[in-house]
Write an enzyme that holds these catalytic residues in place. Structure first.
Site, mmCIF file in Angstrom:
data_model
loop_
_atom_site.group_PDB
_atom_site.id
_atom_site.type_symbol
_atom_site.label_atom_id
_atom_site.label_comp_id
_atom_site.label_asym_id
_atom_site.label_seq_id
_atom_site.Cartn_x
_atom_site.Cartn_y
_atom_site.Cartn_z
ATOM 1 N N HIS A 27 6.906 -22.488 -45.328
ATOM 2 C CA HIS A 27 5.877 -22.910 -44.372
ATOM 3 C C HIS A 27 6.524 -23.253 -43.023
ATOM 4 C CE1 HIS A 27 2.036 -24.985 -43.232
ATOM 5 N NE2 HIS A 27 2.872 -25.632 -42.437
ATOM 6 N N GLU A 28 7.581 -24.057 -43.065
ATOM 7 C CA GLU A 28 8.236 -24.461 -41.824
ATOM 8 C C GLU A 28 8.982 -23.298 -41.169
ATOM 9 O OE1 GLU A 28 7.676 -27.171 -40.258
ATOM 10 O OE2 GLU A 28 6.385 -27.856 -41.895
ATOM 11 N N HIS A 31 6.629 -21.291 -39.033
ATOM 12 C CA HIS A 31 6.451 -21.852 -37.685
ATOM 13 C C HIS A 31 7.655 -21.536 -36.807
ATOM 14 C CE1 HIS A 31 2.838 -23.915 -38.760
ATOM 15 N NE2 HIS A 31 3.417 -24.778 -39.558
#
Length: 223
Positions: A27-28, A31
């Site tokens: 998820h990170e 980004h």
């Protein structure tokens, strides 16, 4: 429910914990790589574009993820002023982690469906009778929980209140003159999480929406 796995199915819990940690890391990274693509290399310079979970995990967020099924990692540092084009970059960066969680939920759902078709007895005894045995039973439990939790993480982050990703998505769709006011709301993040916790405890609108999404997900892949 996840804690019961730790005591009754320690191997399954260990595998599931590894999968969920990897989900947070991805998820990170979503980004961070999206920001890098649009011109901001802050995450790369700070050593955050890495699969090393120690660089990403937040202790409290991890504990909540493994006990309550909702958690978070340390946000990847992003300098939005370096994104080019700004609003497109902000939108893609904000939604990247959500897309990754939804993709993971879909993949685990497909795996669960395959297990149901090829190992129906194992799926039945694991999910209905609570009797896990063999690799098929372990894989069923891991797919079941990993799929549902990734779905919840995606929908949770879509809520359009700071500091969740949904607020950044909303910002990218609004005129830039409103952005400074929305950024200022980040200082009240603790209150946002308190409201969300109360909503879940009281089975409020957000909780009901998540329940509906999870039930729909299970009907889709398990029938």
């Amino acid at each position: 429910m996840l804690l019961s796995l730790l005591f009754h199915e320690p191997l399954t819990f260990a595998i599931l914990a590894s999968v969920l940690i990897f989900s947070l890391v991805l998820h990170e990274l979503g980004h961070g790589y999206a920001a890098y693509f649009f011109g901001d290399d802050t995450a790369r310079r700070m050593g955050r574009l890495t699969f090393n979970p120690l660089k990403h995990l937040d202790p409290i967020g991890l504990i909540l993820l493994l006990t309550a099924g909702v958690g978070w990692a340390k946000p990847v540092p992003i300098n939005t002023t370096r994104l080019r084009p700004y609003r497109t970059g902000l939108f893609v960066v904000s939604i990247a982690g959500i897309v990754i969680n939804l993709t993971l939920a879909l993949l685990f759902g497909i795996l669960l469906y395959w297990l149901k078709e090829t190992q129906p007895e194992a799926v039945y005894y694991t999910l209905v009778r609570g009797q896990t045995s063999g690799w098929a039973g372990i894989l069923t439990l891991v797919s079941f929980y990993a799929g549902l939790i990734n779905l919840v993480l995606a929908l949770f982050n879509l809520v359009p209140v700071p500091p969740l990703d949904g607020s950044r998505i909303l910002m990218s769709l609004l005129p830039e003159r409103y952005h400074p006011y929305i950024w200022q709301l980040d200082r009240y993040a603790i209150y946002t999480f308190l409201v969300i916790v109360v909503d879940i405890k009281m089975h409020g609108p957000l909780s009901r929406m998540l329940d509906w999404a999870q039930n729909s997900y299970l009907r889709l892949f398990l029938g």
